[in-house]
Motif scaffolding. Structure first.
Motif, PDB file in Angstrom:
ATOM      1  N   ALA A  48       1.024  -1.294  -0.028  1.00 45.59           N
ATOM      2  CA  ALA A  48      -0.061   0.181   0.280  1.00 45.59           C
ATOM      3  C   ALA A  48       0.611   1.408  -0.202  1.00 45.59           C
ATOM      4  CB  ALA A  48      -0.894  -0.282   1.353  1.00 45.59           C
ATOM      5  N   ALA A  75       1.534   1.933  -3.152  1.00 39.79           N
ATOM      6  CA  ALA A  75       0.367   2.370  -4.493  1.00 39.79           C
ATOM      7  C   ALA A  75       0.338   3.692  -4.056  1.00 39.79           C
ATOM      8  CB  ALA A  75      -0.245   1.637  -3.553  1.00 39.79           C
ATOM      9  N   HIS A  76       0.760   3.801  -2.805  1.00 38.88           N
ATOM     10  CA  HIS A  76       0.430   5.880  -2.135  1.00 38.88           C
ATOM     11  C   HIS A  76       1.489   6.482  -3.159  1.00 38.88           C
ATOM     12  CE1 HIS A  76      -3.119   5.784   0.385  1.00 38.88           C
ATOM     13  NE2 HIS A  76      -2.134   4.794   1.217  1.00 38.88           N
ATOM     14  N   GLN A 101       0.381   6.892  -6.646  1.00 37.02           N
ATOM     15  CA  GLN A 101      -1.073   8.088  -6.661  1.00 37.02           C
ATOM     16  C   GLN A 101      -0.037   9.157  -7.185  1.00 37.02           C
ATOM     17  OE1 GLN A 101      -4.367   7.667  -7.708  1.00 37.02           O
ATOM     18  NE2 GLN A 101      -5.403   7.118  -5.472  1.00 37.02           N
ATOM     19  N   PHE A 125      -2.619  -1.233  -5.007  1.00 35.57           N
ATOM     20  CA  PHE A 125      -4.089  -1.337  -4.006  1.00 35.57           C
ATOM     21  C   PHE A 125      -5.010  -2.186  -3.887  1.00 35.57           C
ATOM     22  CE2 PHE A 125      -3.464   3.940  -3.663  1.00 35.57           C
ATOM     23  CZ  PHE A 125      -3.140   3.174  -2.568  1.00 35.57           C
ATOM     24  N   HIS A 185      -8.046  -0.930   1.590  1.00 30.47           N
ATOM     25  CA  HIS A 185      -6.825  -0.410   0.470  1.00 30.47           C
ATOM     26  C   HIS A 185      -7.878  -0.771  -0.835  1.00 30.47           C
ATOM     27  CE1 HIS A 185      -3.263  -1.145   2.725  1.00 30.47           C
ATOM     28  NE2 HIS A 185      -3.598  -2.492   3.937  1.00 30.47           N
ATOM     29  N   ARG A 199      -9.486   3.136  -2.268  1.00 29.18           N
ATOM     30  CA  ARG A 199      -7.941   3.160  -2.409  1.00 29.18           C
ATOM     31  C   ARG A 199      -8.284   2.769  -4.707  1.00 29.18           C
ATOM     32  NH1 ARG A 199      -8.128   3.710   3.084  1.00 29.18           N
ATOM     33  NH2 ARG A 199      -6.743   5.802   3.575  1.00 29.18           N
ATOM     34  N   ALA A 200      -8.647   1.395  -4.436  1.00 27.31           N
ATOM     35  CA  ALA A 200      -8.190   0.623  -5.547  1.00 27.31           C
ATOM     36  C   ALA A 200      -9.602   1.833  -6.480  1.00 27.31           C
ATOM     37  CB  ALA A 200      -7.814  -0.908  -5.241  1.00 27.31           C
TER      38      ALA A 200
END
Length: 204
Positions: free
Chosen positions: A29, A32-33, A36, A48, A72, A75-76
């Motif tokens: 994650a 992933a952030h 993003q 995510f 998660h 957020r995906a």
């Protein structure tokens, strides 16, 4: 929790993890952030999804802490939405809206319901009837989870801009009142409130 069919091979390639040292859901994650933040929404969405999958597996192995998979997953959904993959995004956002956050030990994350509705509302920005229906649904559902829609400041301005364009007076009135209560200092926000006030003062 229902994950979409996502490209696990691509997600693993993005991770660059070693076979003998797999990353935790938190590690995935975090990556992933980072994507993003760099506006790499499609890549973030894949990671995510992988984080949600791993969080679910971690929870099955150790139930002493809340399952973070839904955090998660939503957020995906947001990342897929920002990547214009609407058909994949909206079912994930709907899962987050229906999810019992407090009942699953995630009371502090109830605001993700607002985030999910915000994305759906952005998708309906050119559909006045659907936008109004979604907004009313957001108010109702958020009240059920003890949230006063919408409490997230940047969302208020964006949605007010859309509502003014639609000349949807009840939504304009609600959002303008929320923003005015904050006594905003920014010139752009003051100008937005002035436009809202002018609309509400004009003949219906």
């Amino acid at each position: 929790m229902n994950l979409p069919n996502f490209d696990r091979d691509a997600a693993h390639t993005l991770m660059k993890e070693k076979a003998d040292a797999p990353f935790s859901a938190f590690d995935v994650a975090t990556r992933a952030h980072h994507r993003q933040d760099r506006q790499l929404h499609a890549e973030a969405a894949l990671l995510f999804c992988l984080a949600a999958e791993r969080a679910d597996a971690e929870h099955r192995a150790d139930r002493s802490k809340p399952n973070q998979a839904m955090n998660h997953l939503v957020r995906a959904g947001i990342a897929f939405n920002r990547a214009a993959e609407i058909k994949t995004a909206e079912p994930l956002l709907r899962q987050a809206i229906a999810f019992d956050w407090s009942g699953n030990g995630l009371s502090n994350d109830r605001h993700m319901v607002e985030w999910a509705f915000y994305q759906l509302l952005l998708n309906a920005r050119n559909e006045p009837e659907r936008f109004a229906q979604l907004f009313n649904e957001a108010v109702s559902r958020c009240a059920e989870v003890d949230r006063d829609y919408t409490a997230i400041h940047p969302h208020q301005e964006e949605l007010l801009e859309i509502a003014i364009g639609m000349e949807h007076r009840p939504i304009v009135e609600r959002l303008a009142a929320k923003i005015a209560d904050r006594r905003p200092a920014k010139k752009a926000t003051k100008e937005l409130l002035a436009r809202a006030k002018a609309l509400l003062a004009s003949p219906a």
